[in-house]
Enzyme design. Structure first.
Site, PDB file in Angstrom:
ATOM      1  N   ASP A  40      37.614  44.267  65.076  1.00  0.00           N
ATOM      2  CA  ASP A  40      36.201  44.280  64.717  1.00  0.00           C
ATOM      3  C   ASP A  40      36.097  43.851  63.251  1.00  0.00           C
ATOM      4  O   ASP A  40      37.064  43.999  62.488  1.00  0.00           O
ATOM      5  CB  ASP A  40      35.659  45.695  64.906  1.00  0.00           C
ATOM      6  CG  ASP A  40      34.268  45.876  64.347  1.00  0.00           C
ATOM      7  OD1 ASP A  40      33.358  45.132  64.746  1.00  0.00           O
ATOM      8  OD2 ASP A  40      34.113  46.762  63.480  1.00  0.00           O
ATOM      9  N   ASP A  42      32.995  44.369  60.722  1.00  0.00           N
ATOM     10  CA  ASP A  42      32.325  45.282  59.786  1.00  0.00           C
ATOM     11  C   ASP A  42      32.758  46.730  60.022  1.00  0.00           C
ATOM     12  O   ASP A  42      32.658  47.255  61.129  1.00  0.00           O
ATOM     13  CB  ASP A  42      30.815  45.154  59.933  1.00  0.00           C
ATOM     14  CG  ASP A  42      30.335  43.743  59.674  1.00  0.00           C
ATOM     15  OD1 ASP A  42      30.832  43.116  58.733  1.00  0.00           O
ATOM     16  OD2 ASP A  42      29.472  43.262  60.433  1.00  0.00           O
ATOM     17  N   ASP A  48      31.274  47.656  55.659  1.00  0.00           N
ATOM     18  CA  ASP A  48      30.064  47.356  56.415  1.00  0.00           C
ATOM     19  C   ASP A  48      28.851  47.293  55.485  1.00  0.00           C
ATOM     20  O   ASP A  48      28.387  48.315  54.980  1.00  0.00           O
ATOM     21  CB  ASP A  48      29.849  48.423  57.488  1.00  0.00           C
ATOM     22  CG  ASP A  48      28.680  48.092  58.413  1.00  0.00           C
ATOM     23  OD1 ASP A  48      28.124  46.984  58.301  1.00  0.00           O
ATOM     24  OD2 ASP A  48      28.338  48.944  59.245  1.00  0.00           O
ATOM     25  N   ASP A  54      25.793  37.310  52.704  1.00  0.00           N
ATOM     26  CA  ASP A  54      26.204  36.884  51.379  1.00  0.00           C
ATOM     27  C   ASP A  54      27.719  37.038  51.233  1.00  0.00           C
ATOM     28  O   ASP A  54      28.221  38.167  51.175  1.00  0.00           O
ATOM     29  CB  ASP A  54      25.483  37.722  50.319  1.00  0.00           C
ATOM     30  CG  ASP A  54      25.795  37.278  48.899  1.00  0.00           C
ATOM     31  OD1 ASP A  54      26.643  36.378  48.721  1.00  0.00           O
ATOM     32  OD2 ASP A  54      25.191  37.845  47.967  1.00  0.00           O
ATOM     33  N   ASN A  83      29.842  41.796  66.596  1.00  0.00           N
ATOM     34  CA  ASN A  83      28.405  41.746  66.876  1.00  0.00           C
ATOM     35  C   ASN A  83      27.654  41.383  65.603  1.00  0.00           C
ATOM     36  O   ASN A  83      27.887  41.993  64.555  1.00  0.00           O
ATOM     37  CB  ASN A  83      27.890  43.111  67.342  1.00  0.00           C
ATOM     38  CG  ASN A  83      28.330  43.484  68.739  1.00  0.00           C
ATOM     39  OD1 ASN A  83      28.873  42.679  69.478  1.00  0.00           O
ATOM     40  ND2 ASN A  83      28.066  44.735  69.102  1.00  0.00           N
ATOM     41  N   HIS A 119      23.366  37.912  69.558  1.00  0.00           N
ATOM     42  CA  HIS A 119      22.236  38.437  70.319  1.00  0.00           C
ATOM     43  C   HIS A 119      21.862  39.852  69.898  1.00  0.00           C
ATOM     44  O   HIS A 119      22.639  40.554  69.251  1.00  0.00           O
ATOM     45  CB  HIS A 119      22.571  38.417  71.809  1.00  0.00           C
ATOM     46  CG  HIS A 119      23.061  37.094  72.283  1.00  0.00           C
ATOM     47  ND1 HIS A 119      24.325  36.895  72.803  1.00  0.00           N
ATOM     48  CD2 HIS A 119      22.461  35.881  72.281  1.00  0.00           C
ATOM     49  CE1 HIS A 119      24.482  35.623  73.117  1.00  0.00           C
ATOM     50  NE2 HIS A 119      23.363  34.980  72.808  1.00  0.00           N
ATOM     51  N   CYS A 127      28.035  39.386  76.037  1.00  0.00           N
ATOM     52  CA  CYS A 127      29.064  39.377  74.994  1.00  0.00           C
ATOM     53  C   CYS A 127      28.935  40.526  74.002  1.00  0.00           C
ATOM     54  O   CYS A 127      29.941  40.975  73.431  1.00  0.00           O
ATOM     55  CB  CYS A 127      29.074  38.046  74.251  1.00  0.00           C
ATOM     56  SG  CYS A 127      27.479  37.440  73.673  1.00  0.00           S
ATOM     57  N   ARG A 128      27.733  41.037  73.792  1.00  0.00           N
ATOM     58  CA  ARG A 128      27.554  42.065  72.775  1.00  0.00           C
ATOM     59  C   ARG A 128      28.315  43.338  73.126  1.00  0.00           C
ATOM     60  O   ARG A 128      28.117  43.922  74.202  1.00  0.00           O
ATOM     61  CB  ARG A 128      26.053  42.360  72.604  1.00  0.00           C
ATOM     62  CG  ARG A 128      25.761  43.481  71.607  1.00  0.00           C
ATOM     63  CD  ARG A 128      24.252  43.697  71.461  1.00  0.00           C
ATOM     64  NE  ARG A 128      23.971  44.926  70.741  1.00  0.00           N
ATOM     65  CZ  ARG A 128      24.010  45.047  69.410  1.00  0.00           C
ATOM     66  NH1 ARG A 128      24.291  43.995  68.673  1.00  0.00           N
ATOM     67  NH2 ARG A 128      23.761  46.197  68.833  1.00  0.00           N
ATOM     68  N   ASP A 154      36.085  50.485  64.703  1.00  0.00           N
ATOM     69  CA  ASP A 154      35.730  51.745  64.043  1.00  0.00           C
ATOM     70  C   ASP A 154      34.667  52.559  64.764  1.00  0.00           C
ATOM     71  O   ASP A 154      34.345  53.664  64.329  1.00  0.00           O
ATOM     72  CB  ASP A 154      35.248  51.462  62.613  1.00  0.00           C
ATOM     73  CG  ASP A 154      33.920  50.711  62.584  1.00  0.00           C
ATOM     74  OD1 ASP A 154      33.794  49.699  63.297  1.00  0.00           O
ATOM     75  OD2 ASP A 154      33.020  51.133  61.842  1.00  0.00           O
TER      76      ASP A 154
END
Length: 217
Positions: A40, A42, A48, A54, A83, A119, A127-128, A154
């Protein structure tokens, strides 16, 4: 010193039928990939920052570089499944997601695959996370069976996606991880490097299968 993202890294490309965005990194040393580790983004690899577009705000989580390097040193493909509902919410553009992706590659070295869901929760995509689509898409891109893949994340959605895809999930809790998510996880590691050692078949000795102390979110 941070590794630079290779010029050969492909951009994020949409897949048909409301699938994830996918991007390839450099090809591994051989074509026979025995397994893979998917992270994963974030809260796992990087701190996160909600809906971050940015690159300057990207900060690595503790031991992220060592963990990713350990997977590469073992000769295994490594990827990211993330995601990014900020796109669907109008808070992020594809270019911003791409810029952050490239910054992560600069800090951690190039990943062999990125699978990104743009999405929202109500979009009905497959997919999410916690749906298995990102994991399955990344494994298909790598040519690796999901059953021989480890997903490190996490939160509970990462673990549910791994389980639904037939992959192994390892949870690395942070202060935002819910106690019930820890309780439900098949395997819980106290830190990212321990999670990777476990994925690589080592016996770290401090892997936990019961809830850890976490802050309420």
């Amino acid at each position: 010193m941070a590794a630079s993202a290779p010029a050969s890294s492909s951009p994020l490309v949409s897949t048909p039928d409301r699938g994830p965005w996918l991007a390839d990194g450099p090809v591994g040393r051989d074509g026979a990939l025995p397994a893979a580790v998917l992270f994963d983004r974030d809260g796992t690899l990087v701190v996160d920052v909600p809906y971050n577009g940015d690159p300057a705000l990207v900060r690595l989580m503790p031991s992220a570089r060592e963990a990713v390097d350990a997977v590469r040193a073992a000769g295994l493909p490594v990827g990211v499944v993330s995601n990014q509902s900020g796109v669907a919410r109008g808070l992020l553009t594809r270019a911003q997601v791409e810029a952050v992706r490239r910054r992560v590659d600069e800090l951690l070295g190039p990943f062999q695959v990125w699978a990104v869901c743009p999405h929202g929760p109500d979009d009905g995509c497959r997919c999410r996370k916690p749906a298995p689509g990102l994991v399955l898409a990344a494994c298909a891109r790598l040519g690796v069976p999901a059953a021989r893949t480890t997903v490190i994340g996490d939160i509970g959605a990462d673990m549910t996606a791994a389980r639904a895809a037939g992959a192994r999930g390892v949870l690395v809790p942070t202060p935002v991880t819910r106690a019930e998510e820890i309780e439900a996880a098949d395997t819980v590691a106290p830190d990212l490097l321990t999670a990777v050692r476990l994925a690589l078949g080592a016996d770290p000795g401090d892997v936990r299968h019961r809830p850890l102390e976490v802050e309420e979110r």
